[in-house]
Design a protein around this motif. Structure first.
Motif, mmCIF file in Angstrom:
data_model
loop_
_atom_site.group_PDB
_atom_site.id
_atom_site.type_symbol
_atom_site.label_atom_id
_atom_site.label_comp_id
_atom_site.label_asym_id
_atom_site.label_seq_id
_atom_site.Cartn_x
_atom_site.Cartn_y
_atom_site.Cartn_z
ATOM 1 N N PRO A 1 0.751 -1.206 0.091
ATOM 2 C CA PRO A 1 0.044 -0.030 -0.102
ATOM 3 C C PRO A 1 0.867 1.418 0.047
ATOM 4 N N ASP A 2 0.238 2.269 -0.440
ATOM 5 C CA ASP A 2 0.867 3.488 -0.716
ATOM 6 C C ASP A 2 2.192 4.013 -0.989
ATOM 7 N N LEU A 3 2.573 3.197 -2.001
ATOM 8 C CA LEU A 3 3.956 3.273 -2.639
ATOM 9 C C LEU A 3 3.922 4.249 -3.619
ATOM 10 N N THR A 4 5.081 5.005 -3.610
ATOM 11 C CA THR A 4 5.397 6.061 -4.732
ATOM 12 C C THR A 4 6.356 5.488 -5.681
ATOM 13 N N VAL A 5 6.012 5.246 -6.582
ATOM 14 C CA VAL A 5 6.913 4.297 -7.741
ATOM 15 C C VAL A 5 7.272 5.371 -8.667
ATOM 16 N N VAL A 6 8.617 5.485 -8.990
ATOM 17 C CA VAL A 6 9.259 6.249 -10.073
ATOM 18 C C VAL A 6 9.851 5.094 -11.150
ATOM 19 N N THR A 7 9.735 4.995 -12.422
ATOM 20 C CA THR A 7 9.972 4.151 -13.251
ATOM 21 C C THR A 7 10.310 4.755 -14.689
ATOM 22 N N ASN A 8 11.108 4.332 -15.392
ATOM 23 C CA ASN A 8 11.412 4.843 -16.700
ATOM 24 C C ASN A 8 10.939 3.545 -17.601
ATOM 25 N N SER A 9 10.238 2.520 -17.456
ATOM 26 C CA SER A 9 9.732 1.387 -17.939
ATOM 27 C C SER A 9 8.266 1.570 -18.489
ATOM 28 N N VAL A 10 7.879 1.699 -19.624
ATOM 29 C CA VAL A 10 6.561 1.760 -20.014
ATOM 30 C C VAL A 10 5.808 0.622 -19.640
ATOM 31 N N ARG A 11 6.361 -0.689 -19.653
ATOM 32 C CA ARG A 11 5.756 -1.784 -19.327
ATOM 33 C C ARG A 11 5.424 -1.699 -17.721
ATOM 34 N N VAL A 12 6.402 -1.192 -16.852
ATOM 35 C CA VAL A 12 6.133 -1.131 -15.377
ATOM 36 C C VAL A 12 4.734 -0.010 -15.107
ATOM 37 N N ALA A 13 4.911 0.889 -15.721
ATOM 38 C CA ALA A 13 4.147 1.747 -15.456
ATOM 39 C C ALA A 13 2.698 1.412 -15.886
ATOM 40 N N ASP A 14 2.492 0.636 -17.140
ATOM 41 C CA ASP A 14 1.179 0.005 -17.502
ATOM 42 C C ASP A 14 0.782 -0.902 -16.433
ATOM 43 N N VAL A 15 1.736 -1.891 -15.846
ATOM 44 C CA VAL A 15 0.935 -2.797 -14.466
ATOM 45 C C VAL A 15 0.175 -1.832 -13.818
ATOM 46 N N PHE A 16 0.704 -0.672 -13.101
ATOM 47 C CA PHE A 16 0.092 0.102 -12.102
ATOM 48 C C PHE A 16 -1.207 0.747 -12.658
ATOM 49 N N HIS A 17 -1.041 1.238 -13.992
ATOM 50 C CA HIS A 17 -2.098 2.044 -14.509
ATOM 51 C C HIS A 17 -3.376 1.040 -14.553
#
Length: 294
Positions: free
Chosen positions: A139-155
């Motif tokens: 819970p309540d993570l702040t996630v910084v990423t340069n991966s489009v695939r990783v961002a899509d998972v959270f989105h």
């Protein structure tokens, strides 16, 4: 030398296995492997085991011998010709099919290193993609990423409007930049964004890891972006399956002394594990608990 139109024991049958390969002498088998690497520009270990009808261990031993001779170079999950090895970067889909089970185990073990409410960074890569799925439960993570695939998972997993649990979803910051074959964003825009931030934990995927070269990648721009990731993190956790050990990409971006913990899988030999613990303060083998100083 490529053989055309032959289907005997000395040639590879198109689309099939080599006849009577369990009876091939080691040098005959290695010659066939080298022919395949040169003809196709690279092969995976799994493909060679099927074609040659031998074990995974036998193929890896043969690749080790050929690599020492300098006629090919081992890369993650297979081998490529020496002229292409250090700069070879497979696409995301190809890499996803390699060591898939090990990556899932590594992701599960690594997710336990992220605490609720923390600021974490995830670099690009197929192992960090699997890790992103595991972090959905934190819970309540702040996630910084340069991966489009990783961002899509959270989105895709974001809470719907009005959901009473919406406050527990992750806040995701996606860097800008130029997209690589592995769907990472790199370059000056990504570098500037990462330099301005600070993370509790960086989860870092790598192309290769070795005592001499440290952490490496075949993409020069990605190497520079990864350097900024490492520089902005309080703790660096490398997530890498056993095939990454001993692989060296074109550009190194961090030494092993900059790594706090390596999370890997049980495919490592005891000798390699001993070597790792000499260079790394923390070693976690998925499914076997933690080792080293962590």
């Amino acid at each position: 030398m490529r053989r055309n139109g032959r289907t005997g024991a000395g040639a590879v049958k198109k689309g099939g296995a080599v006849g009577d390969n369990h009876n091939l002498l080691a040098e005959q088998r290695r010659s066939l492997i080298l022919d395949e690497v040169r003809r196709r520009g690279g092969v995976r270990v799994g493909e060679l085991t099927r074609r040659l009808q031998v074990s995974d261990m036998t193929v890896r031993r043969d690749l080790d011998v050929l690599a020492r001779r300098g006629v090919l170079e081992k890369v993650h999950g297979g081998a490529v010709p020496v002229s292409e090895a250090s700069a070879h970067e497979p696409g995301f889909e190809v890499k996803s099919s390699l060591e898939a089970g090990a990556k899932e185990e590594i992701a599960g073990a690594a997710a336990r290193l992220a605490g609720p409410g923390g600021a974490v960074a995830l670099s690009g890569g197929t192992t960090t993609f699997q890790l992103a799925r595991q972090l959905l439960d934190v819970p309540d993570l702040t996630v910084v990423t340069n991966s489009v695939r990783v961002a899509d998972v959270f989105h895709a997993a974001r809470p719907a409007a009005g959901d009473p649990h919406a406050a527990h979803g992750a806040t995701v910051v996606l860097t800008g930049g130029v997209r690589t074959p592995s769907d990472s964003l790199v370059g000056p825009v990504a570098d500037a964004a990462i330099r301005s931030l600070h993370f509790d934990v960086l989860f870092l995927g790598v192309h290769g890891i070795s005592p001499q070269a440290g952490l490496s990648t075949p993409n020069l721009a990605e190497a520079e972006t990864n350097r900024h990731f490492v520089g902005s993190a309080r703790r660096v956790v490398v997530v890498a399956d056993h095939t990454k050990w001993g692989t060296v990409g074109l550009s190194s971006f961090a030494s092993l002394s900059e790594v706090d913990t390596l999370v890997t899988d049980s495919g490592l030999s005891e000798g390699v594990r001993a070597e790792m613990t000499e260079h790394l303060p923390g070693l976690v083998v998925a499914g076997e608990g933690a080792g080293g100083r962590d």
